[in-house]
Scaffold this active site. Structure first.
Site, PDB file in Angstrom:
ATOM      1  N   GLU A   1      20.466 -25.915 -35.301  1.00 43.54           N
ATOM      2  CA  GLU A   1      20.270 -25.666 -36.738  1.00 43.54           C
ATOM      3  C   GLU A   1      21.608 -25.385 -37.400  1.00 43.54           C
ATOM      4  O   GLU A   1      21.912 -25.858 -38.488  1.00 43.54           O
ATOM      5  CB  GLU A   1      19.351 -24.455 -36.957  1.00 43.54           C
ATOM      6  CG  GLU A   1      17.977 -24.551 -36.324  1.00 43.54           C
ATOM      7  CD  GLU A   1      17.956 -23.980 -34.908  1.00 43.54           C
ATOM      8  OE1 GLU A   1      18.860 -24.286 -34.108  1.00 43.54           O
ATOM      9  OE2 GLU A   1      17.012 -23.244 -34.607  1.00 43.54           O
TER      10      GLU A   1
ATOM     11  N   CYS B   1      24.164 -23.475 -32.133  1.00 40.70           N
ATOM     12  CA  CYS B   1      22.770 -23.907 -32.121  1.00 40.70           C
ATOM     13  C   CYS B   1      22.624 -25.199 -32.932  1.00 40.70           C
ATOM     14  O   CYS B   1      23.472 -25.516 -33.780  1.00 40.70           O
ATOM     15  CB  CYS B   1      21.884 -22.837 -32.746  1.00 40.70           C
ATOM     16  SG  CYS B   1      21.647 -21.389 -31.708  1.00 40.70           S
TER      17      CYS B   1
HETATM   18  N1  THU Z   1      19.352 -22.916 -29.290  1.00 39.19           N
HETATM   19  C1  THU Z   1      19.382 -23.645 -30.436  1.00 39.19           C
HETATM   20  O1  THU Z   1      20.096 -24.648 -30.527  1.00 39.19           O
HETATM   21  N2  THU Z   1      18.613 -23.239 -31.473  1.00 39.19           N
HETATM   22  C2  THU Z   1      17.792 -22.155 -31.440  1.00 39.19           C
HETATM   23  O2  THU Z   1      17.274 -21.770 -32.467  1.00 39.19           O
HETATM   24  C3  THU Z   1      17.530 -21.503 -30.156  1.00 39.19           C
HETATM   25  C4  THU Z   1      18.575 -21.701 -29.120  1.00 39.19           C
HETATM   26  C5  THU Z   1      20.209 -23.336 -28.171  1.00 39.19           C
HETATM   27  C6  THU Z   1      21.422 -22.467 -27.949  1.00 39.19           C
HETATM   28  C7  THU Z   1      21.706 -22.693 -26.481  1.00 39.19           C
HETATM   29  O3  THU Z   1      22.516 -23.847 -26.369  1.00 39.19           O
HETATM   30  C8  THU Z   1      20.341 -22.994 -25.871  1.00 39.19           C
HETATM   31  O4  THU Z   1      19.489 -23.305 -26.958  1.00 39.19           O
HETATM   32  C9  THU Z   1      19.775 -21.821 -25.097  1.00 39.19           C
HETATM   33  O5  THU Z   1      19.765 -20.671 -25.850  1.00 39.19           O
END
Ligand code: THU
Length: 147
Positions: free
Chosen positions: A66, A64
């Site tokens: 973050e 993710c």
């Molecule tokens: N995702 C993030 O980068 N941060 C979050 O807090 C929510 C989800 C990304 C992970 C994945 O690549 C895409 O969003 C779909 O879940």
């Protein structure tokens, strides 16, 4: 605006952090979900770290945004507390951090304020303690028997 909206931490400009997270989102590697996310974290000693989501053909290896930003902070040798996190994801509604990211933010910023946005409406502003109530972190772990 909710009456219990957390105060802006010292030296934090919500608009500027969200602007940068939105800009970063363009760099996301999200060919599988098509859902791009950018994140900026701000530390008490004035550092900023940036991240985007990085997906993988094996799916479960996805990082993710973050998480990427926090990895970058630790890799840079910075251990100052995280005071603010800005996250911007695709779509209208605020992109609130996933459960795993809430836990990771809590590890380094138990008082952090999270600014979550999408492309419409007002950002969601919440303390990490509101997003992860009764969180388990290093302080609680230290009450164990140790190694
Ligand atoms: N995702 C993030 O980068 N941060 C979050 O807090 C929510 C989800 C990304 C992970 C994945 O690549 C895409 O969003 C779909 O879940």
């Amino acid at each position: 605006m909710r009456p219990d909206r957390p105060e802006e931490p010292q030296g934090i400009d919500e608009v500027e952090l969200l602007r940068r997270a939105r800009e970063l989102r363009e760099r996301a590697y999200a060919p599988y979900s098509g859902f791009r996310v950018g994140a900026v974290i701000a530390t008490a000693d004035g550092h900023r770290f940036e991240g985007v989501n990085v997906e993988n053909a094996s799916y479960r290896l996805t990082s993710c945004a973050e998480q990427s930003a926090i990895t970058s902070m630790v890799s840079a040798g910075v251990r100052s507390e995280i005071v603010a996190v800005a996250v911007v994801g695709d779509g209208r509604e605020p992109c609130t951090p996933c459960g795993a990211c809430r836990q990771t933010i809590f590890e380094f910023g138990p008082q952090a304020v999270v600014y979550a946005s999408g492309d419409g409406g007002q950002p969601l502003v919440a303390g990490i303690g509101e997003l992860l109530p009764h969180g388990f972190g290093p302080k609680r772990l230290a009450q164990g028997r140790g190694t």
